[in-house]
Design an enzyme around this catalytic site. Sequence first.
Site, PDB file in Angstrom:
ATOM      1  N   HIS A 274      -3.770  -8.108  39.220  1.00 19.20           N
ATOM      2  CA  HIS A 274      -4.332  -7.209  40.224  1.00 19.20           C
ATOM      3  C   HIS A 274      -4.273  -7.860  41.602  1.00 19.20           C
ATOM      4  O   HIS A 274      -3.483  -7.444  42.434  1.00 19.20           O
ATOM      5  CB  HIS A 274      -5.761  -6.747  39.893  1.00 19.20           C
ATOM      6  CG  HIS A 274      -5.897  -6.094  38.575  1.00 19.20           C
ATOM      7  ND1 HIS A 274      -5.141  -4.991  38.208  1.00 19.20           N
ATOM      8  CD2 HIS A 274      -6.674  -6.390  37.506  1.00 19.20           C
ATOM      9  CE1 HIS A 274      -5.456  -4.633  36.975  1.00 19.20           C
ATOM     10  NE2 HIS A 274      -6.379  -5.463  36.515  1.00 19.20           N
ATOM     11  N   ASP A 325      -1.572  -2.440  31.581  1.00 16.26           N
ATOM     12  CA  ASP A 325      -3.012  -2.668  31.628  1.00 16.26           C
ATOM     13  C   ASP A 325      -3.788  -1.804  30.634  1.00 16.26           C
ATOM     14  O   ASP A 325      -3.749  -2.035  29.436  1.00 16.26           O
ATOM     15  CB  ASP A 325      -3.509  -2.473  33.055  1.00 16.26           C
ATOM     16  CG  ASP A 325      -4.909  -3.043  33.276  1.00 16.26           C
ATOM     17  OD1 ASP A 325      -5.536  -3.518  32.310  1.00 16.26           O
ATOM     18  OD2 ASP A 325      -5.398  -3.012  34.415  1.00 16.26           O
TER      19      ASP A 325
END
Length: 459
Positions: A274, A325
Site C-alpha cells: 500500500h 489483496d
Amino acid sequence: MSLPTLSRSVFATQAFLPEGWRENVRLECASGVFTRVQPDAKPQPGDHRADIVLPPLPSLHSHAFQRAMAGLTETRRDPADSFWTWREQMYALAARIAPDGMRAIAAQLYMEMLKAGITQVAEFHYLHRAPDGTAYDCPAEMARSVIDGAGEAGIGITMLPTLYRHAGFGRVLAPEQKRFESAPDFIAGMMADIAATYRDNGLVDVGVGLHSLRAANREDILEMLALTPERAPVHIHIAEQQREVADCLDFLGRRPVAWLLDEIPVDEHWCLVHATHLDAEETRRLAASGAVAGLCPVTEANLGDGLFPLEDFIDYGGRFGIGTDSNVLPSANEELRLLEYGQRLALQKRCRALPGEAMGSVGRYLYDASLKGGTQACGHGGGALAIGLRADLCVVNEEALSLPDLQGDTVLDSLIFARATFPANDVLCGGEWVVRDGRHIHENRIAAAFLSAIRHLHS
C-alpha cells in the site's frame, strides 16, 4: 469430454520477451523451465500455435480467505463507513474458517487468478490458529491448507507467514484477533515447516510477513528478521490509512515509512504494501531503497484508502507491482487500469504512468514494471519468457482484443484499457497447462468444492 494434451512447445506469432516484442517465437520447456526461446523461428510439427504470448503477471499481495466475503461488504452499516468498519466484518469471517474450507476457498481464488493471467501469488497469511485461539497440532495447518489449495489450482505461491503480535501501537490483541496471534519463533517454525514440507515443489516459495507497525514493534521486527533466511522476501502493510499515519506520529514521533526506513534495514528483498500516504521525502527514500511498493488499487479503492503518489515515485525510479489483496475482483488488468485512472482523476491529465517526459505506451510501461516489481517481491524464479526461468506463459487470442491486427505495445494497451477481463485463452504454469480455451482444467471440481464450503461457512 477431456481436451487433448497440449504440446510443451509453443509457436507464437508475437511474444513479449525481456528485450521487447519479437515475432515468430518458438518456446520449449522441460522439467518446468524454458529450454528454448527462439525468435524469428519456424513452427515445428506438434507445436501449440498461438497468436500472442505474454509472461503472466504476479499478484504480490493476497489474503485468500477474504475471497469468501467478496461482494458481502457493500451495504452501509455506519454513516462513517470506512476501512475500520469493514475490518469488523472481516474479523467475523476469519473466526469461522476451518482448514478444509480454507483449502477450497484458496483453490477457487487461485483458479480465478490463473484464468485472469496470474501465475504467481504472494500470500500474506495471518490466519494461524484455531477459532478459539489455540495452536493447531501442526502450527502451519492453515498455511498448508492455503498452499494445498494453490497446488490443486496449479499456481505458484510465495507463502508469507505473517507476524501479528499487537492490536495497535502499544496495545494487546483484541479477542477477535486471537486467531492471528504469533511471535517471531512461532513464525520461524512455520517457515521451516513449509520449506521442509514443500522442498521438492518448484511452485512453492517462502518468505515472511510483518503485519504492520501497529502489529509488530521494533524489537519484534528485528527478532523476526534475525530468524528469517537471508534473501527471503519480507512484506509489510504500511501507511494504508491516514489514521494509521496519525497514530504512528503520536506513538513513534515519525511517519510510518520514514520510521521504517530509519530503523530497519530495508532493501530490495522488501515489499511495502500500500504505502498509500507518503510525503515527498518518504516517496524519494522508498524509491531509493530498492524495495517494491505493493499497490492494490482495487482493494484500496474498495476500502477508501486513497491514492499512491505513482507519478512522483516513478520519476524517482521506484519499483512497484500489483496485488489483488482482498480478492474482491481478482484481475490483473483491472488493477493496472485503476492504478492509471486514479492518477488521471487526481491530476486531471492523461497517460501518467511514464517516467519524466518520456513518450510511449502506458500499457507497456505498466505491464513491464509490474511484471518486474511483482517478480522481485515474490522472490521466485520466473517473470519472463527466457531460458532457465520457470515455464509460465499466457496465450492471448488476438480476436479477443478490442481491435483487429494489433501489434506490439498496442496489444498491452488494448488488454489493460479496452478489455473488461483479461482474455487468457491458455495458461502454462511451471510447464503445465492449467487453463485451456478459457477454462481451468479442474474447474468443475474446484468450483463444486468452493460452493459447498461457502454454503457451510455462511449457513
